[in-house]
Design a protein around this motif. Sequence first.
Motif, PDB file in Angstrom:
ATOM      1  N   PRO A 157      18.583  26.569  48.093  1.00 15.96           N
ATOM      2  CA  PRO A 157      19.748  26.221  47.265  1.00 15.96           C
ATOM      3  C   PRO A 157      19.528  26.436  45.777  1.00 15.96           C
ATOM      4  N   PHE A 158      18.275  26.641  45.345  1.00 12.69           N
ATOM      5  CA  PHE A 158      17.984  26.840  43.934  1.00 12.69           C
ATOM      6  C   PHE A 158      17.755  28.311  43.591  1.00 12.69           C
ATOM      7  N   ALA A 159      17.767  29.170  44.602  1.00 12.28           N
ATOM      8  CA  ALA A 159      17.521  30.604  44.397  1.00 12.28           C
ATOM      9  C   ALA A 159      18.834  31.354  44.241  1.00 12.28           C
ATOM     10  N   ARG A 160      18.731  32.622  43.888  1.00 17.14           N
ATOM     11  CA  ARG A 160      19.914  33.489  43.845  1.00 17.14           C
ATOM     12  C   ARG A 160      20.323  33.840  45.272  1.00 17.14           C
ATOM     13  N   HIS A 161      21.645  33.926  45.488  1.00 16.34           N
ATOM     14  CA  HIS A 161      22.153  34.242  46.817  1.00 16.34           C
ATOM     15  C   HIS A 161      22.821  35.615  46.885  1.00 16.34           C
ATOM     16  N   GLY A 162      23.154  36.199  45.742  1.00 18.31           N
ATOM     17  CA  GLY A 162      23.652  37.570  45.763  1.00 18.31           C
ATOM     18  C   GLY A 162      25.134  37.750  45.531  1.00 18.31           C
ATOM     19  N   GLY A 163      25.883  36.666  45.344  1.00 15.92           N
ATOM     20  CA  GLY A 163      27.299  36.830  45.009  1.00 15.92           C
ATOM     21  C   GLY A 163      27.454  37.579  43.697  1.00 15.92           C
ATOM     22  N   ASP A 164      28.581  38.265  43.521  1.00 14.10           N
ATOM     23  CA  ASP A 164      28.742  39.102  42.330  1.00 14.10           C
ATOM     24  C   ASP A 164      30.206  39.320  41.983  1.00 14.10           C
ATOM     25  N   ILE A 165      30.427  40.061  40.902  1.00 16.20           N
ATOM     26  CA  ILE A 165      31.783  40.334  40.411  1.00 16.20           C
ATOM     27  C   ILE A 165      32.573  41.166  41.403  1.00 16.20           C
ATOM     28  N   GLN A 166      31.907  42.135  42.033  1.00 18.50           N
ATOM     29  CA  GLN A 166      32.602  42.951  43.023  1.00 18.50           C
ATOM     30  C   GLN A 166      33.110  42.088  44.168  1.00 18.50           C
ATOM     31  N   GLY A 167      32.320  41.087  44.554  1.00 12.62           N
ATOM     32  CA  GLY A 167      32.759  40.189  45.621  1.00 12.62           C
ATOM     33  C   GLY A 167      34.006  39.416  45.246  1.00 12.62           C
ATOM     34  N   ILE A 168      34.117  39.031  43.968  1.00 13.55           N
ATOM     35  CA  ILE A 168      35.320  38.337  43.498  1.00 13.55           C
ATOM     36  C   ILE A 168      36.510  39.287  43.492  1.00 13.55           C
ATOM     37  N   GLU A 169      36.298  40.496  42.968  1.00 13.33           N
ATOM     38  CA  GLU A 169      37.398  41.464  42.936  1.00 13.33           C
ATOM     39  C   GLU A 169      37.896  41.789  44.337  1.00 13.33           C
ATOM     40  N   ASN A 170      36.980  41.835  45.293  1.00 13.41           N
ATOM     41  CA  ASN A 170      37.378  42.150  46.673  1.00 13.41           C
ATOM     42  C   ASN A 170      38.307  41.101  47.267  1.00 13.41           C
ATOM     43  N   HIS A 171      38.361  39.917  46.655  1.00 11.91           N
ATOM     44  CA  HIS A 171      39.145  38.820  47.225  1.00 11.91           C
ATOM     45  C   HIS A 171      40.302  38.383  46.324  1.00 11.91           C
ATOM     46  N   LEU A 172      40.741  39.257  45.439  1.00 11.90           N
ATOM     47  CA  LEU A 172      41.872  38.909  44.585  1.00 11.90           C
ATOM     48  C   LEU A 172      43.122  38.605  45.411  1.00 11.90           C
ATOM     49  N   ASP A 173      43.324  39.338  46.492  1.00  7.01           N
ATOM     50  CA  ASP A 173      44.488  39.069  47.344  1.00  7.01           C
ATOM     51  C   ASP A 173      44.382  37.696  48.010  1.00  7.01           C
ATOM     52  N   TYR A 174      43.163  37.256  48.261  1.00  2.13           N
ATOM     53  CA  TYR A 174      42.966  35.919  48.836  1.00  2.13           C
ATOM     54  C   TYR A 174      43.473  34.851  47.869  1.00  2.13           C
ATOM     55  N   PHE A 175      43.189  35.027  46.577  1.00  6.28           N
ATOM     56  CA  PHE A 175      43.631  34.042  45.583  1.00  6.28           C
ATOM     57  C   PHE A 175      45.152  34.017  45.473  1.00  6.28           C
ATOM     58  N   THR A 176      45.766  35.193  45.429  1.00  6.67           N
ATOM     59  CA  THR A 176      47.227  35.233  45.307  1.00  6.67           C
ATOM     60  C   THR A 176      47.881  34.668  46.555  1.00  6.67           C
ATOM     61  N   ASP A 177      47.288  34.935  47.723  1.00  7.74           N
ATOM     62  CA  ASP A 177      47.838  34.394  48.966  1.00  7.74           C
ATOM     63  C   ASP A 177      47.704  32.877  48.994  1.00  7.74           C
ATOM     64  N   LEU A 178      46.605  32.364  48.478  1.00  7.74           N
ATOM     65  CA  LEU A 178      46.411  30.914  48.421  1.00  7.74           C
ATOM     66  C   LEU A 178      47.423  30.273  47.486  1.00  7.74           C
ATOM     67  N   GLY A 179      47.682  30.922  46.352  1.00  2.71           N
ATOM     68  CA  GLY A 179      48.693  30.403  45.430  1.00  2.71           C
ATOM     69  C   GLY A 179      48.173  29.965  44.087  1.00  2.71           C
ATOM     70  N   VAL A 180      46.870  30.164  43.800  1.00  4.42           N
ATOM     71  CA  VAL A 180      46.362  29.838  42.472  1.00  4.42           C
ATOM     72  C   VAL A 180      46.800  30.922  41.494  1.00  4.42           C
ATOM     73  N   THR A 181      46.744  30.616  40.202  1.00  7.45           N
ATOM     74  CA  THR A 181      47.231  31.571  39.194  1.00  7.45           C
ATOM     75  C   THR A 181      46.155  32.006  38.210  1.00  7.45           C
ATOM     76  N   ALA A 182      44.988  31.361  38.231  1.00 11.06           N
ATOM     77  CA  ALA A 182      43.931  31.707  37.283  1.00 11.06           C
ATOM     78  C   ALA A 182      42.573  31.486  37.941  1.00 11.06           C
ATOM     79  N   ILE A 183      41.611  32.336  37.572  1.00  6.42           N
ATOM     80  CA  ILE A 183      40.254  32.234  38.090  1.00  6.42           C
ATOM     81  C   ILE A 183      39.328  31.848  36.945  1.00  6.42           C
ATOM     82  N   TRP A 184      38.642  30.727  37.101  1.00  9.27           N
ATOM     83  CA  TRP A 184      37.637  30.314  36.113  1.00  9.27           C
ATOM     84  C   TRP A 184      36.273  30.632  36.710  1.00  9.27           C
ATOM     85  N   LEU A 185      35.506  31.453  35.979  1.00  2.00           N
ATOM     86  CA  LEU A 185      34.188  31.855  36.436  1.00  2.00           C
ATOM     87  C   LEU A 185      33.112  31.058  35.701  1.00  2.00           C
ATOM     88  N   ASN A 186      32.198  30.444  36.452  1.00  2.00           N
ATOM     89  CA  ASN A 186      30.988  29.930  35.833  1.00  2.00           C
ATOM     90  C   ASN A 186      30.283  31.098  35.146  1.00  2.00           C
TER      91      ASN A 186
END
Length: 614
Positions: A157-186
């Motif tokens: 849980p303290f190591a890197r897991h490999g998530g990335d910006i491309q992974g977020i972009e790949n799921h933009l349709d998921y966010f719009t389908d869910l109904g949120v309007t803004a993405i806040w990135l750590n």
Amino acid sequence: MKQIIITIVLCLTFNLPWVSALNVQKTEPAFWWSGMQNTELQILLYGNDISTDNVSLSASDIRIKEIVRLENPNYLLLYLDLTETAPQQFDIILKKNGEQAVIPYQIKDRKDSPAGAQGFDASDVLYLIMPDRFANGNPDNDRVSGMLENKVDRSDPFARHGGDIQGIENHLDYFTDLGVTAIWLNPILENNMREGSYHGYAITDYYAVDPRLGSNQEFCRMVEAAHNKGLKIVMDMIFNHCGSEHFFFKDKPSDNWFNFQDNFTQTSYQTMPQMDIHRSDYDKTKSVDGWFTESMPDLNQRNRHVATYLIQNSIWWIEYAGIDGIRQDTHPYADFEMMARWCRAVKAEYPDFNIVGETWLGSNVGVSFWQEDSKVAYPRNSYLPTVMDFPLTNLMSYVFDEETNEWDRGLAKIYDYLSQDIVYANPMNLLVFLDNHDTSRFYKTTPSSGLNRYKQALAFLLTVRGIPQIYYGTEIVMAGDKANGDGALRNDFPGGWKGDKVNAFTPAGRDSLQTEAFTYIQKLLRWRAGNEVVAKGSYTHFIPRNGVYVYERRLGNRSVVVLLNGTDEKKMLDLAPYREVLPASSANELLSGKNIRLDSSLSLSARDVMILEF
């Protein structure tokens, strides 16, 4: 005379080491824009023994206002006047001992900047993501040569897991389908630290995306793609501290670039001395100047050069990437006056922009001190538009478990807290949230919790005053207790990695509990999107009676009335006290889709939620 020509490939690579006799290694920022409200530009040059170099420019319409030679001979600060400057390419010329370095520099046309800087407000719902833990869109960047932490271990849980910006972009349709309007990135900027770099809060390069998350260009592309789908992007920034592997710290520019830089002193984690009229100097100094951790040295924002560097950096990212908002980490741990100056500088360039500061204090009075135009802070002014309502988060973590029949329990505490909103300059500019990356997740797996607690809290969150934020995985009831470490709060989203046995991004990958939760929050989010009553309307509430809390949101002749039964018993609610917010004999109820008669009384099931629209 020997001449060295240094070439920068603008927009493609940033801050790469340069090989030259003068050994200039860093130029920050790498480029700037004409037409800014603030026409002064600070350029930081870093290289071996360059402070005594003679400096000149090839441009005739750019004036050097000041050359700052710091205690460390490896730094040069140039302050340029761009008042009359047109977009152009020019050279910064350094000369010493018969040698010359020519550093090409570009002033861009601001009109070519990407769209963005829209800001966010109570009409939005922010979806908070820790990029390393959301989705791995590009496994090729999991390990990057030269990075100090270069392993991926999803079991740690303290190591890197490999998530990335491309992974977020790949799921933009998921966010719009869910109904949120803004993405806040750590934080997504480079964290080239030896361990714990996954969370992003120890920055080692303020001008570069961490290559294990992607590149600057990938981030810009993701922002543009999000905008094309109607989504805003909020970027996490950290001015209080940097990572101990930053070149600033490894080769300190001056003896006052950091606080306690020669004698590590940890902060007290108590920020009340910033507002305490009875404070001791010792307590304030330890609070504000102490380091967050030993790996995160505390920047001295009272140093004017540090302040200008940080302010310019945030403006650079807004202009370069077109982000729509900033969340500022550990806001009260930094210098009050400098942070106020920063907020004003950003708003001068981008009037619609919004900034939310992390104001983790235990009382509404403490939080209100940090909001722009605060009555509590007067005559000082933070100019910080939005603050985080941590006291409400603390209440929500347990009041939906308690019975409300007694005045000092359950939803009665919500009423009591909201009745004190007079302390806030603008209650609508409060970020409201059930949980985030630093707190235990709201959903509990205990049998007694179930979905009733979850449903009531979400209905309240999405209809109360303020700007709602939900944490990734809330929609599929991800759980995690802070008592088990921060990693427990930051689990991988199931389905974000190739080979995951479960893919909760798809309906087929959700179990029955997740499906019920997802459908519920999706219905609320879609209803809320574009709903001006909850985005702009007034808030009127009633003292809880018989364990039931009732409040109204109203805008013009439209209104929404929410009823929450905070008890484990069925209630027959006498409607006589609520007639001022019940303008019709019946109303459509959002969640059930039924038309509800509003005669003399109304039946509410145990832990029931009703949202009536008029």
